[in-house]
Design a protein around this motif. Structure first.
Motif, mmCIF file in Angstrom:
data_model
loop_
_atom_site.group_PDB
_atom_site.id
_atom_site.type_symbol
_atom_site.label_atom_id
_atom_site.label_comp_id
_atom_site.label_asym_id
_atom_site.label_seq_id
_atom_site.Cartn_x
_atom_site.Cartn_y
_atom_site.Cartn_z
ATOM 1 N N SER A 44 0.859 -1.181 0.000
ATOM 2 C CA SER A 44 0.000 0.000 0.000
ATOM 3 C C SER A 44 0.897 1.232 0.000
ATOM 4 O O SER A 44 1.686 1.437 0.945
ATOM 5 N N PRO A 47 0.792 7.552 1.124
ATOM 6 C CA PRO A 47 0.495 8.754 0.350
ATOM 7 C C PRO A 47 0.614 10.051 1.143
ATOM 8 O O PRO A 47 0.617 10.063 2.375
ATOM 9 N N GLN A 56 -3.419 7.077 -3.981
ATOM 10 C CA GLN A 56 -3.669 5.891 -3.172
ATOM 11 C C GLN A 56 -3.562 4.691 -4.097
ATOM 12 O O GLN A 56 -4.253 4.604 -5.110
ATOM 13 N N ASP A 168 -4.746 7.373 6.800
ATOM 14 C CA ASP A 168 -4.461 6.117 6.116
ATOM 15 C C ASP A 168 -4.583 5.006 7.149
ATOM 16 O O ASP A 168 -4.084 5.147 8.276
#
Length: 226
Positions: A44, A47, A56, A168
């Motif tokens: 992941s 960001p 993302q 996040d």
């Protein structure tokens, strides 16, 4: 406490859309990523709301043998939940429009916050599960909105990031649903992370499935505060 979340259609961005010419102007940069998963490796992107990190991205990844061994050995012998992957510099939209293998380092912990290097020169191959560039004009949902992904052995949720301030979060969950989908928790606001050990109900079409939040692997507010 039981909450209901439903499938939102038309939100996932197709891989074919990544090849748009205006997506190719980002400079090469180091794009740190959260590394997680046991039966399948996932990444992941970590960001921010400024170029070139304003994306993302969730990826399915394959690591070269030595890197995978170092990661699995550390996971099996530690309670650490945060592992990060630091790839060589590249333009993120260009890499995602035409994925090619790249080299990376693996850190136990956050690579910028005291993480320990456990593998170097790791070959990484990727498959794109989710991609979104932050527009700055997107309206933040009023209800908790997440991206569901995984396989028959492991499932995960990633908080859907829209506009500052935001957060996040990656969670390990248990559910029978396995397809990548953007889902919402109708009885939950969109400003606070989900907590472990919540029993929830998921509605997809006419089917209702239970979902359990097993653990939170990563939560970050600071990088998305502005």
């Amino acid at each position: 406490m039981k909450l209901v979340f439903t499938l939102l259609t038309g939100i996932l961005i197709s891989v074919s859309g990544l090849a748009a010419p205006h997506m190719h102007h980002d400079p090469a940069a180091v794009h740190g990523m959260l590394l997680f998963g046991r039966s399948q490796i996932y990444l992941s992107h970590l960001p921010m709301f400024h170029t070139p990190h304003d994306y993302q991205v969730i990826l399915q990844a394959t690591l070269s043998r030595e890197g995978l061994y170092a990661y699995q050995k550390s996971v099996n012998s530690s309670d650490e939940t945060v592992y990060t992957l630091v790839p060589e510099a590249f333009s993120l939209p260009e890499m995602l429009s035409r994925p090619v293998p790249f080299k990376a380092q693996i850190y136990k912990g956050h690579f910028e916050r005291g993480g320990v290097l456990i593998a170097d020169n790791v070959k990484v191959e990727i498959k794109i599960l989710y991609f979104k560039k932050f527009s700055g004009a997107e309206i933040k949902p009023s209800v908790g909105t997440y991206i569901l992904f995984g396989n028959s052995q492991e499932q995960f949720l990633a908080h859907s990031i829209t506009a500052a301030p935001d957060f996040d979060q990656i969670l390990k969950v248990k559910t029978n649903a396995q397809d990548v989908a953007v889902v919402s928790f109708k009885n939950l606001g969109n400003t606070e992370p989900l907590q472990a050990h919540q029993a929830l109900e998921m509605t997809l079409g006419e089917t209702v499935w239970p979902i359990e939040i097993e653990s939170s692997l990563y939560t970050e507010f600071g990088d998305l505060s502005f």
